[in-house]
Write an enzyme that holds these catalytic residues in place. Structure first.
Site, PDB file in Angstrom:
ATOM      1  CG  ASP A   1      54.618  70.119  20.709  1.00 35.36           C
ATOM      2  OD1 ASP A   1      54.224  70.945  19.880  1.00 35.36           O
ATOM      3  OD2 ASP A   1      54.636  68.893  20.510  1.00 35.36           O
TER       4      ASP A   1
ATOM      5  CG  ASP B   1      40.783  50.447  11.667  1.00 39.01           C
ATOM      6  OD1 ASP B   1      42.030  50.425  11.597  1.00 39.01           O
ATOM      7  OD2 ASP B   1      40.101  51.475  11.451  1.00 39.01           O
TER       8      ASP B   1
ATOM      9  CG  PHE C   1      42.834  54.233   5.181  1.00 40.31           C
ATOM     10  CD1 PHE C   1      41.728  55.070   5.142  1.00 40.31           C
ATOM     11  CD2 PHE C   1      44.092  54.768   4.923  1.00 40.31           C
ATOM     12  CE1 PHE C   1      41.878  56.429   4.867  1.00 40.31           C
ATOM     13  CE2 PHE C   1      44.253  56.113   4.639  1.00 40.31           C
ATOM     14  CZ  PHE C   1      43.136  56.942   4.609  1.00 40.31           C
TER      15      PHE C   1
ATOM     16  CD  GLU D   1      45.882  54.603  -3.908  1.00 46.66           C
ATOM     17  OE1 GLU D   1      46.910  54.224  -4.469  1.00 46.66           O
ATOM     18  OE2 GLU D   1      45.536  54.214  -2.779  1.00 46.66           O
TER      19      GLU D   1
ATOM     20  CG  MET E   1      36.113  55.734   2.132  1.00 45.40           C
ATOM     21  SD  MET E   1      34.568  55.318   1.264  1.00 45.40           S
ATOM     22  CE  MET E   1      35.174  54.381  -0.137  1.00 45.40           C
TER      23      MET E   1
ATOM     24  CG  ASP F   1      56.441  64.959  21.245  1.00 45.56           C
ATOM     25  OD1 ASP F   1      56.267  66.077  20.717  1.00 45.56           O
ATOM     26  OD2 ASP F   1      55.627  64.024  21.133  1.00 45.56           O
TER      27      ASP F   1
END
Length: 671
Positions: free
Chosen positions: A298, A335, A367, A370, A373, A509
């Protein structure tokens, strides 16, 4: 080293394993158990069995020796089994129900287990939580990571009333919060369908297993028929053989040595793979690994990390690469997603600098599904945004900015190569794109080359589109790939390879890998995978490294070599025991048979008991070899056969001759 606690536990287990139901596990040792019971009965009721010739003490001695033989065989298995059992048991305890927050009629939330949810129930799932069951979004909008189910690494937007409102249990909400109406009762979910496929899968027997079983069964049946018909032959010659002598003959001639060690060899192979942080659920799995021809892998979480990572800064318009990188880094300071962290890692890789204080001093914009961003509003009034190209384009236009002419061309190029483009903008200007892609794990190409050198073909299966699949396959260096594959298609690939007489290994997995893992001869699940994948597999890699199969293959080949060596030794053993038992049985009635008594054994009784005692003690003496295994060397079949015949075949003849003679000399002092 084998600890004293393991030896004590093995001793207890060996006694507990003494059971006539052993026939299911080991038919050879079952015959030994039956012989022991008959000999024991003959000891107490000698006349009923016509056992007056050698006396009840001889029958009792035979019964005791056979009991020791069985105990040693069970001890070998229990000793090998005890070393890895605790790890396997602790791993199985990791399977748990998913906690859920059920919406009650009064609007409050109740914490429940996913197992209690029924069709029509409403649950609330927030960012970072697992979706507890198959359902449909009825309120809200969120990003959902479905990689464990579909194999796609990119998060999917789920919203109420749209084409993408259905969700699958076991997937994770990445951002925002949604309300889900459960659409399946227990037993009807996607996971349950996968379990049904797993239960329908059937692993084939390996060629080596079939060959060895055929050999052992054939030898056992032949000698069993010989022993059953021998009394009629001896009666024709004018004398009668005692029942315990016949039992001794059968036990000495059938391959009890390899029969007693067979399970221990397999379980010891399971123990050896734990040295590489791999848990094997059966010795058969380790054995099959030694003969695999094809490996199915996989992609997500197996060949790749499973997270989209920043791999390139692509400028558009008149911007430079450094400018794109600097603003992308500023927008990623706060982030905490894997994508955001990868931007800063890429900056460090190239040795570029940026003003970290800008991002830390601004107001972080998280983020949201909707807006699609994220970004930061700087103290000086500038706004930095990073997100989906379409969303950033709309935002820039709303700011009165213009779009670079090469923006769509660069974005399409990234998408065509299987990547995900994110636009980076400051106020009304788009400076460039972030090229995100599911990154191949380090060293994959070299490891797949090693597999090719071992004659193993690699095939990557993924739910990604053909372009993404081709890109990853090229970077990883696999031999072939199958894109947009479903669980049924993975099973079909494995069955097609197996129909051609090949042994197949599967690594994966995800829940969608579970049926294929169950169908494959060797199913290697990643420890980072789902509970369904780990339950379906017969091996679990605790390091989640798919190419660990190379080490497993080497151990599998070592297991096969060990079993071949001990089988050769066991059969050669029978030659020596033949020269001990047969002359002793007949030389009183047929004096000419003394010519076959090449070991010059003292008496018929001592000869028979010596052969039986040696037959029992050779099993524990070979336990260290069965546990450690024969040293693995890449030899051809012809060279391996020559070595086995020279070392273990010749040794299997010489050692019993010496051992039986020594035992007979000691017994002659008492018998």
């Amino acid at each position: 080293m084998i600890s004293g606690d393991i030896v004590k536990q093995a001793s207890r287990s060996a006694l507990l394993k003494f059971d006539p139901r052993v026939m299911v596990r080991n038919p050879i040792m079952f015959l030994v158990e039956i012989g022991m019971l008959i000999a024991l009965a003959a000891a107490f009721f000698p006349q009923a069995f016509g056992s007056a010739t050698v006396g009840s003490w001889f029958n009792a001695a035979v019964a005791v020796i056979l009991f020791v033989t069985i105990w040693f065989a069970n001890f070998a298995e229990a000793l090998a089994e005890g070393r890895g059992k605790a790890q396997a048991d602790s791993l199985k305890q990791t399977k748990q129900d998913i906690p859920a927050r059920k919406l009650k009629s009064d609007g409050s939330l109740q914490s429940v287990s996913s197992a209690t949810l029924r069709k029509g129930d409403i649950v609330v799932v927030a960012a970072g939580e697992m979706i507890p069951g198959d359902g449909e979004v009825v309120a809200g909008l969120a990003s959902v990571d479905e990689s464990a189910i579909t194999g796609e690494s990119a998060a999917v937007i789920k919203e109420a009333g749209g084409d993408f409102s259905s969700v699958t249990g076991g997937t994770r909400v990445v951002s925002d919060e949604i309300r889900i109406r459960i659409t399946s009762d227990p037993g009807e979910s996607f996971l349950d369908r996968m379990i049904a496929l797993v239960e329908g899968a059937e692993r084939q027997k390996t060629p080596n297993e079939i060959a060895l079983n055929t050999l052992l069964i054939s030898l056992t049946v032949i000698f069993l028929l010989v022993v059953l018909t021998l009394p009629f032959f001896t009666r024709y010659l004018g004398f009668q053989l005692d029942i315990s002598v016949l039992i001794a003959l059968l036990v000495c001639l059938i391959p009890t040595t390899i029969g007693g060690l067979l399970s221990a060899i397999g379980i010891a192979g399971m123990d050896r793979v734990t040295q590489f942080n791999v848990l094997a659920m059966s010795g058969k799995a380790v054995e099959a690994a030694g003969d695999i021809n094809t490996i199915i892998l996989d992609k997500t979480g197996t060949i790749t990390f499973g997270n989209r990572m920043a791999s390139e800064f692509v400028p558009v318009g008149n911007a430079t690469v450094e400018t794109v990188a600097q603003w992308a880094a500023v927008s990623s300071v706060k982030d905490e997603t894997p994508e955001g962290r990868s931007v800063l890692d890429l900056m460090g890789k190239w040795g570029w600098s940026y003003d970290r204080s800008l991002g830390e001093g601004g107001e972080w914009i998280e983020f949201r599904a909707e807006t699609r961003m994220s970004g930061v509003d700087l103290p000086d009034g500038r706004q930095v945004r990073k997100g989906a190209v379409d969303s950033v384009k709309k935002w820039v236009l709303s700011q009165g900015g213009a779009l670079p002419e090469d923006l769509d061309r660069s974005s399409d190029r990234i998408a065509s190569e299987g990547g995900t483009p994110l636009a980076v903008a400051v106020d009304g200007a788009i400076y460039g794109l972030l090229y995100l892609k599911d990154t191949v794990k380090p060293g994959m190409r070299e490891r797949f080359q090693h597999l090719r050198e071992m004659g193993i073909k690699s095939i990557m299966c993924t739910g990604d589109n053909p372009l993404t699949a081709a890109t990853i396959a090229r970077e990883a260096g696999v031999d072939d790939f199958i894109a947009e594959s479903k669980p049924e298609e993975k099973m079909a690939v494995i069955r097609r390879e197996q129909a051609e007489g090949k042994l197949v290994a599967m690594t994966g997995d995800g829940t969608n890998d579970a049926p294929a893992l169950a169908q494959a001869d060797v199913g290697l699940a990643m420890n980072s995978g789902t509970a369904a994948a780990k339950e379906a597999a017969n091996m679990i890699d605790l390091d989640s490294d798919p190419t660990k199969i190379i080490e497993v293959v080497a151990i599998g080949k070592q297991l096969l070599m060990t079993r071949g060596a001990l089988t050769t030794f066991s059969i050669a053993n029978d030659i020596a025991k033949y020269f001990a038992i047969i002359p002793a049985m007949f030389m009183l009635a047929i004096p000419q048979m003394k010519a076959l008594n090449v070991m010059a054994l003292g008496s018929p009784v001592s000869a028979i008991l010596s052969a039986l005692i040696f037959n029992a003690v050779i099993i524990p003496l070979l336990i260290p070899l069965a546990m450690k295994g024969v040293a693995y060397r890449p030899l051809s079949s012809a060279a391996l056969l020559r070595r086995n015949l020279l070392v273990y075949g010749l040794g299997g003849v010489i050692v019993p001759f010496a051992g039986i003679k020594i035992i007979d000399s000691l017994l002659s002092l008492f018998v």
